[in-house]
Design a protein around this motif. Structure first.
Motif, PDB file in Angstrom:
ATOM      1  N   ASP A   1       0.904  -1.019   0.041  1.00 27.54           N
ATOM      2  CA  ASP A   1       0.000  -0.035  -0.003  1.00 27.54           C
ATOM      3  C   ASP A   1       0.816   1.289   0.054  1.00 27.54           C
ATOM      4  OD1 ASP A   1      -2.359  -1.584   0.037  1.00 27.54           O
ATOM      5  OD2 ASP A   1      -2.289  -1.618   2.204  1.00 27.54           O
ATOM      6  N   ARG A   2       1.749   1.140   1.022  1.00 26.64           N
ATOM      7  CA  ARG A   2       2.777   2.504   1.190  1.00 26.64           C
ATOM      8  C   ARG A   2       3.473   2.423  -0.447  1.00 26.64           C
ATOM      9  NH1 ARG A   2       4.202  -0.393   5.594  1.00 26.64           N
ATOM     10  NH2 ARG A   2       3.208   0.249   7.502  1.00 26.64           N
ATOM     11  N   SER A   3       4.114   1.522  -0.894  1.00 25.26           N
ATOM     12  CA  SER A   3       4.676   1.376  -2.176  1.00 25.26           C
ATOM     13  C   SER A   3       3.855   2.204  -3.292  1.00 25.26           C
ATOM     14  CB  SER A   3       5.198   0.267  -2.469  1.00 25.26           C
ATOM     15  OG  SER A   3       5.942   0.074  -3.685  1.00 25.26           O
ATOM     16  N   VAL A   4       2.563   1.998  -3.364  1.00 31.92           N
ATOM     17  CA  VAL A   4       2.031   2.408  -4.538  1.00 31.92           C
ATOM     18  C   VAL A   4       1.673   4.016  -4.471  1.00 31.92           C
ATOM     19  CG1 VAL A   4      -0.535   2.476  -5.440  1.00 31.92           C
ATOM     20  CG2 VAL A   4       0.659   0.182  -4.826  1.00 31.92           C
ATOM     21  N   ALA A   5       1.283   4.268  -3.193  1.00 33.35           N
ATOM     22  CA  ALA A   5       1.202   5.849  -2.681  1.00 33.35           C
ATOM     23  C   ALA A   5       2.576   6.727  -3.194  1.00 33.35           C
ATOM     24  CB  ALA A   5       0.780   6.053  -1.442  1.00 33.35           C
ATOM     25  N   ILE A   6       3.368   5.869  -2.760  1.00 33.33           N
ATOM     26  CA  ILE A   6       4.918   6.610  -2.520  1.00 33.33           C
ATOM     27  C   ILE A   6       5.334   6.717  -4.076  1.00 33.33           C
ATOM     28  CG2 ILE A   6       7.273   6.519  -2.257  1.00 33.33           C
ATOM     29  CD1 ILE A   6       6.363   5.504   0.671  1.00 33.33           C
ATOM     30  N   ARG A   7       5.036   5.716  -4.716  1.00 36.28           N
ATOM     31  CA  ARG A   7       5.576   5.692  -6.204  1.00 36.28           C
ATOM     32  C   ARG A   7       4.615   6.646  -7.003  1.00 36.28           C
ATOM     33  NH1 ARG A   7       8.887   5.881 -10.070  1.00 36.28           N
ATOM     34  NH2 ARG A   7       8.552   4.968 -11.963  1.00 36.28           N
ATOM     35  N   ALA A   8       3.257   6.907  -6.698  1.00 34.87           N
ATOM     36  CA  ALA A   8       2.521   7.560  -7.335  1.00 34.87           C
ATOM     37  C   ALA A   8       3.018   9.006  -7.063  1.00 34.87           C
ATOM     38  CB  ALA A   8       1.119   7.627  -7.072  1.00 34.87           C
ATOM     39  N   ALA A   9       3.271   9.374  -5.883  1.00 31.84           N
ATOM     40  CA  ALA A   9       3.804  10.684  -5.583  1.00 31.84           C
ATOM     41  C   ALA A   9       5.078  10.975  -6.447  1.00 31.84           C
ATOM     42  CB  ALA A   9       3.955  10.756  -4.006  1.00 31.84           C
ATOM     43  N   GLU A  10       6.203  10.088  -6.448  1.00 33.21           N
ATOM     44  CA  GLU A  10       7.270  10.070  -7.189  1.00 33.21           C
ATOM     45  C   GLU A  10       7.103  10.462  -8.677  1.00 33.21           C
ATOM     46  OE1 GLU A  10      10.262   7.215  -4.774  1.00 33.21           O
ATOM     47  OE2 GLU A  10       9.328   6.394  -6.652  1.00 33.21           O
ATOM     48  N   LEU A  11       5.970   9.829  -9.391  1.00 33.99           N
ATOM     49  CA  LEU A  11       5.823   9.965 -10.632  1.00 33.99           C
ATOM     50  C   LEU A  11       5.128  11.444 -10.777  1.00 33.99           C
ATOM     51  CD1 LEU A  11       4.210   6.479 -11.612  1.00 33.99           C
ATOM     52  CD2 LEU A  11       6.335   7.173 -12.427  1.00 33.99           C
ATOM     53  N   ILE A  12       4.334  11.695 -10.223  1.00 31.41           N
ATOM     54  CA  ILE A  12       3.637  13.280 -10.098  1.00 31.41           C
ATOM     55  C   ILE A  12       4.788  14.171 -10.091  1.00 31.41           C
ATOM     56  CG2 ILE A  12       2.151  14.694  -9.134  1.00 31.41           C
ATOM     57  CD1 ILE A  12       0.313  12.263  -8.407  1.00 31.41           C
ATOM     58  N   ARG A  13       5.657  13.852  -8.897  1.00 31.21           N
ATOM     59  CA  ARG A  13       6.753  14.860  -8.692  1.00 31.21           C
ATOM     60  C   ARG A  13       7.677  15.104  -9.947  1.00 31.21           C
ATOM     61  NH1 ARG A  13       9.920  18.221  -8.846  1.00 31.21           N
ATOM     62  NH2 ARG A  13      11.452  18.910  -7.312  1.00 31.21           N
ATOM     63  N   ALA A  14       8.134  13.894 -10.586  1.00 34.26           N
ATOM     64  CA  ALA A  14       8.829  13.944 -11.605  1.00 34.26           C
ATOM     65  C   ALA A  14       8.131  14.928 -12.707  1.00 34.26           C
ATOM     66  CB  ALA A  14       9.043  12.713 -12.245  1.00 34.26           C
ATOM     67  N   GLY A  15       6.907  14.653 -12.850  1.00 38.31           N
ATOM     68  CA  GLY A  15       6.131  15.467 -13.980  1.00 38.31           C
ATOM     69  C   GLY A  15       6.051  16.876 -13.859  1.00 38.31           C
ATOM     70  N   LEU A  16       6.060  17.419 -12.465  1.00 42.13           N
ATOM     71  CA  LEU A  16       5.987  18.543 -12.058  1.00 42.13           C
ATOM     72  C   LEU A  16       7.107  19.354 -12.440  1.00 42.13           C
ATOM     73  CD1 LEU A  16       3.829  18.459  -8.814  1.00 42.13           C
ATOM     74  CD2 LEU A  16       3.102  19.427 -10.942  1.00 42.13           C
ATOM     75  N   GLY A  17       8.095  18.808 -12.232  1.00 44.79           N
ATOM     76  CA  GLY A  17       9.458  19.301 -12.312  1.00 44.79           C
ATOM     77  C   GLY A  17      10.216  20.151 -11.261  1.00 44.79           C
TER      78      GLY A  17
END
Length: 460
Positions: free
Chosen positions: A444-460
């Motif tokens: 569960d934690r892994s999915v939430a953290i991975r999603a946050a990482e992907l969003i952060r990468a897209g935001l720049g």
């Protein structure tokens, strides 16, 4: 066999779609060389075949005028058996594709170093008005000293010239820029797209548009997002996704690519750990803002300091489009299946109902103020509102971030994890939840953290 009375062929070194490369001895100068036997595409008429060979000779001679430490030098072009043979420096070592195949994905810092060498070579060629048109791992040679060199200008073409039909399809589809596949004019940005695909392959271990057949690869290049990056740091992923934009006008300029690669190549690298780019490092020349349509579709990506003075004005003036925070492929990776988006106020929700667990992902944005200090204060207040011991800091994700083992009330799920992070003056909530057992798992934690990482990468 001898070519032109002086090049004695000794052994075959490799073979690709464009021809066969042989080791040979230059008996006039008493040195070893590499010789490429240019192979015309099958199915050509006699006239088309003659035209293909004539162009190969012309373009190889144009490439022979290039002299650069990161370019394999072309010395001669000779005809033998009605085919052109291109004589080049023999570089000991392995091609990048062989390195990846034998050793696996490369560390990010090393990939950035290779990227800088190839970028040097491309800029030297572009300055002479020559496009390479076939940048791919097989055409990047890694010498015994670790130096990377770009080779095989066999389908190079003067910038601005547009080829049609069979000639425009020379090359490897997974590394051909979309405009080439669309039959549109190409330019230096096309070579940089191919460079990005090459670096993506080096760091991830497989190409960004890998498919089983060439036609499917070409369709993916034209229509789909690259596969989500799992080994690259957010900084590197951000750069490569921007370079892989399907619109050449939206790709970053070479000087921006160089600055980011220089930063990544100079970054720390711990033995045995995946290198992480330093998100807070200020690029030379200050903040750079480039409009791109990267795969995550967030509009503006910014190469800037992630740790400005606390009283500085934030860089976000409008909330990004939440439902474009993640691509379809990324959602499928996170939830295990496709899920439609459902737009909410300042947020977006994805739900999968196939598993019976109603796995839900929610993304929300908030800009509390134009001030970075105000956004940091609000994030601290949100952190303090959670029960003691239920949250933990997540350094390295963004300017500030924390993770809480608690479902977001809006998700209406029994179990979940919430990640909250701040980048400049933007606060982002990422919540993952599911029905079923109330015990929160590492998954569960892994999915939430991975999603946050992907969003952060897209935001720049």
């Amino acid at each position: 066999m001898r070519l032109a009375g002086r090049y004695r062929i000794t052994e075959r070194l490799g073979e690709g779609g464009g021809g066969t490369v042989w080791r040979a001895v230059d008996e006039l100068l008493h040195r070893d060389v590499a010789v490429k036997q240019v192979r015309a595409p099958s199915g050509l008429s006699h006239t088309e075949r003659a035209e293909y060979h004539a162009r190969a000779i012309h373009e190889a001679r144009a490439a022979g005028r290039l002299s650069h430490p990161s370019i394999v030098m072309v010395h001669d072009v000779v005809m033998h058996g009605d085919e052109p043979w291109i004589v080049m420096d023999l570089v000991p070592g392995r091609s990048l594709d062989k390195v990846i195949r034998e050793d696996g994905p490369l560390p990010e810092r090393r990939v950035a170093e290779i990227g800088l060498s190839v970028l040097d070579a491309l800029q030297a060629a572009h300055a002479r008005g020559i496009l390479h048109r076939d940048v791919k791992p097989a055409n990047v040679l890694i010498g015994p000293d670790g130096r990377a060199l770009l080779t095989d200008f066999g389908i190079a073409v003067p910038a601005g010239r547009h080829r049609e039909g069979w000639a425009d399809l020379a090359g490897s589809p997974g590394y051909m820029a979309p405009e080439r596949l669309r039959g549109e004019p190409e330019g230096p940005a096309s070579d940089l797209w191919s460079l990005a695909a090459t670096l993506y392959t080096a760091v991830e271990g497989e190409p960004p548009f890998h498919r089983s057949i060439a036609a499917a690869i070409a369709a993916a290049v034209l229509l789909h997002d690259p596969r989500p990056m799992v080994r690259a740091s957010p900084r590197f992923a951000q750069l490569l996704l921007a370079m892989l934009d399907k619109d050449p006008a939206r790709r970053p300029a070479p000087q921006v690519v160089r600055r980011v690669l220089e930063e990544l190549a100079a970054g720390p690298e711990e033995p045995g750990e995946r290198p992480r780019a330093r998100l807070g490092r200020l690029l030379l020349g200050g903040a750079l803002v480039l409009a791109t349509g990267v795969a995550a579709g967030l509009g503006a990506w910014r190469l800037t300091s992630s740790d400005p003075p606390a009283d500085a004005a934030g860089r976000f003036t409008a909330i990004p489009e939440p439902c474009r925070s993640l691509t379809r492929l990324q959602i499928q990776e996170l939830l295990g299946t496709r899920a439609d988006s459902d737009k909410e106020t300042a947020g977006c929700r994805w739900i999968e109902r196939v598993s019976g667990e109603n796995r839900t992902l929610i993304v929300r944005y908030r800009i509390p103020s134009a001030s970075v200090r105000a956004a940091a204060a609000e994030l601290a207040a949100q952190r303090a509102a959670h029960p003691a011991g239920s949250c933990s800091d997540r350094p390295g994700l963004a300017d500030e971030a924390f993770v809480c083992d608690a479902p977001d009330p809006a998700s209406r799920t029994a179990t979940g994890t919430t990640v909250v992070f701040r980048t400049s003056n933007l606060i982002v909530h990422v919540a993952y939840g599911r029905d079923g057992d109330r015990a929160i798992t590492p998954g569960d934690r892994s999915v939430a953290i991975r999603a946050a990482e992907l969003i952060r990468a897209g935001l720049g």
